[in-house]
Scaffold this active site. Structure first.
Site, PDB file in Angstrom:
ATOM      1  CE  LYS A  65      -6.276  -1.766   5.202  1.00 41.53           C
ATOM      2  NZ  LYS A  65      -5.367  -0.868   4.494  1.00 41.53           N
ATOM      3  CG  ASP A 124       1.608 -16.991  11.326  1.00 41.10           C
ATOM      4  OD1 ASP A 124       0.807 -16.324  10.654  1.00 41.10           O
ATOM      5  OD2 ASP A 124       1.400 -18.172  11.658  1.00 41.10           O
ATOM      6  CD  GLU A 136      -3.034   0.938   2.258  1.00 42.89           C
ATOM      7  OE1 GLU A 136      -3.370  -0.184   2.676  1.00 42.89           O
ATOM      8  OE2 GLU A 136      -3.477   1.996   2.725  1.00 42.89           O
ATOM      9  CG  HIS A 156      -4.432   7.006  -0.182  1.00 39.85           C
ATOM     10  ND1 HIS A 156      -3.870   5.959   0.508  1.00 39.85           N
ATOM     11  CD2 HIS A 156      -5.085   6.476  -1.226  1.00 39.85           C
ATOM     12  CE1 HIS A 156      -4.165   4.843  -0.104  1.00 39.85           C
ATOM     13  NE2 HIS A 156      -4.910   5.122  -1.166  1.00 39.85           N
TER      14      HIS A 156
END
Ligand code: MEV
Length: 437
Positions: A279, A295, A85, A392
């Site tokens: 998130k 992991d 991202e 962004h």
């Protein structure tokens, strides 16, 4: 569509690709080319990657970026992040720089206990099960003496075993709840081996336990597995400063602090916001976890369960404004390892560990938590000031340009033009179209 295949894993890599491309692709030479493009010319390195999983046909690259200037407990770190991202590393770097002259990040490992369960069926008298457990507990501990020899030598090992009567939630359901200290190992193999040894011991000992023989009702092992829910393996990271130091371009520090506190309160009030809020935190956490060969699925599962521990899915970060001092912190379960698994195999993980000055598991927990907090601070900072799209889209501009195969000259013109202009996908396309016309 193709027919099913048996023995796929036994084919050579070339045969696998041949089968795949003839069965699923119209343009099979193109598909083969793409796969081959990502093969590593270093045969040994390619073999290493081939062997990580079954049926490897190529490598899937993700960028490894660096977020420098992280002051953590007065030590300066450059944090490695693996993520696709576009704005995440930039956001982490901005947050690190922001807190650099305000005392940086403070961290604390709260606890490091891992756990696992042997899940049992037993439909007899609970008193018999309790008595059985009392008798076999020392035998269970003795049964893993060989398995945990090395772990014990290093100061870890089994901490406790408890019998939990879970028949209220599921008929006949009992658990052997086992806790462990696994030090610098994530510990999955060690824990699972211990649990499977316990399961065998239970099955063997139950056969000769008098009360079970009399009632002809024996406990039955359903499964033995570690739990990825690790609410006793928790780390905290925080930042704090006077509100005057928080002033933004068009916003007083006091107002900015109030907005941050309110944004976190909103994430606590509604799961719709909390999921997105968390998130953003996981953007930072997962990226460092991937860079350090841990992991991320295990951590994701644990973190989201932890976010729901009080009955409603909620924010992983917290904030307070008291006497003009703003404090923001994160508390997350992170069961990580710095030995074993991929950590000693992947050369880029080795690079990340060198960069982080060979952290032990506790240090890695702290740095990962810091990355999560930084990411959340950066996201909220944008959200309550300029909005998220400005930063962004600035970072996404190159992806749009690459998507339309812009030349280097076109890219340079676009970067220059969009320094001062609003960026959207369609704005960029029409700018390039005009240039080309
Ligand atoms: C985007 O990947 C993450 C954010 O949506 C997080 C947030 O809203 O807090 C920006």
């Amino acid at each position: 569509m193709s027919n099913p295949i048996s023995g796929f894993s036994k084919l050579s890599k070339a045969q696998k690709i041949e089968w795949l491309t003839t069965n699923y692709f119209k343009e099979n030479t193109q598909a083969i080319k793409v796969l081959q493009k990502y093969w590593n010319p270093d045969i040994e390195l390619q073999k290493l990657h081939d062997d990580f999983i079954e049926n490897t046909v190529s490598n899937y690259y993700l960028p490894l970026g660096i977020a420098p200037n992280f002051l953590v407990n007065n030590d300066l770190y450059a944090i490695p992040m693996v993520i696709e991202e576009s704005s995440v590393v930039a956001a982490a770097s901005n947050a690190a720089k922001f807190w650099l002259d305000k005392g940086g990040f403070t961290t604390q490992v709260i606890s490091t206990i891992k756990n696992g369960q042997v899940h049992l069926n037993f439909y007899g008298d609970t008193a018999d099960m309790t008595a059985f457990f009392g008798v076999i507990k020392p035998k269970l501990i003795a049964s893993i003496s060989q398995v945990e020899k090395n772990m014990k030598k290093r100061g870890g090992g089994l901490l406790d075993i408890q019998l939990i009567d879970s028949t209220d939630s599921l008929d006949g359901f009992y658990q052997l709840h086992c806790t462990f200290e696994t030090l610098d190992a994530m510990g999955a193999n060690y824990i699972n081996t211990c649990l499977e040894t316990f399961a065998k011991t239970i099955e063997k000992e139950a056969k000769t336990f008098k009360a079970f023989i009399v009632s002809q009702t024996f406990p039955e092992v359903v499964m033995s597995i570690l739990s990825n829910y690790t609410p006793e393996c928790v780390v905290r990271a925080s930042v704090s400063c006077h509100v005057d130091l928080l002033a933004q371009k068009d916003m007083e520090g006091q107002i900015f602090a109030q907005k941050l506190v309110r944004a976190i309160a909103i994430a606590k009030a509604t799961p719709r916001r909390a999921v997105t809020h968390n998130k953003g935190i996981m953007n930072g956490i997962d990226a460092v976890i991937l860079a350090t060969g841990n992991d991320f699925r295990a951590v994701e599962a644990a973190v989201h369960a932890y976010a729901s521990k009080d009955g409603q899915y909620s924010s992983l970060t917290h904030a307070r404004l008291e006497n003009d001092i703003f404090t923001m912190w994160i508390e997350v379960p992170l069961a990580l390892g710095t030995v074993g698994g991929l950590t000693s195999l992947h050369p880029l993980v080795g690079f990340s560990f060198d960069l982080l000055q060979q952290p032990n598991a506790k240090k890695l927990m702290q740095l990962v938590a810091v990355a999560g907090l930084a990411q959340n601070f950066a996201a909220l900072r944008s959200l309550v000031t300029t909005g998220i799209q400005k930063g962004h889209m600035k970072m996404h501009l190159m992806n749009i340009l690459n998507g339309i195969q812009a030349t280097d000259t076109e890219k340079a013109s676009a970067i220059n033009h969009f320094k001062a202009n609003h960026i959207s996908h369609s704005d960029v396309i029409s700018f390039i179209e005009k240039l080309r016309a």
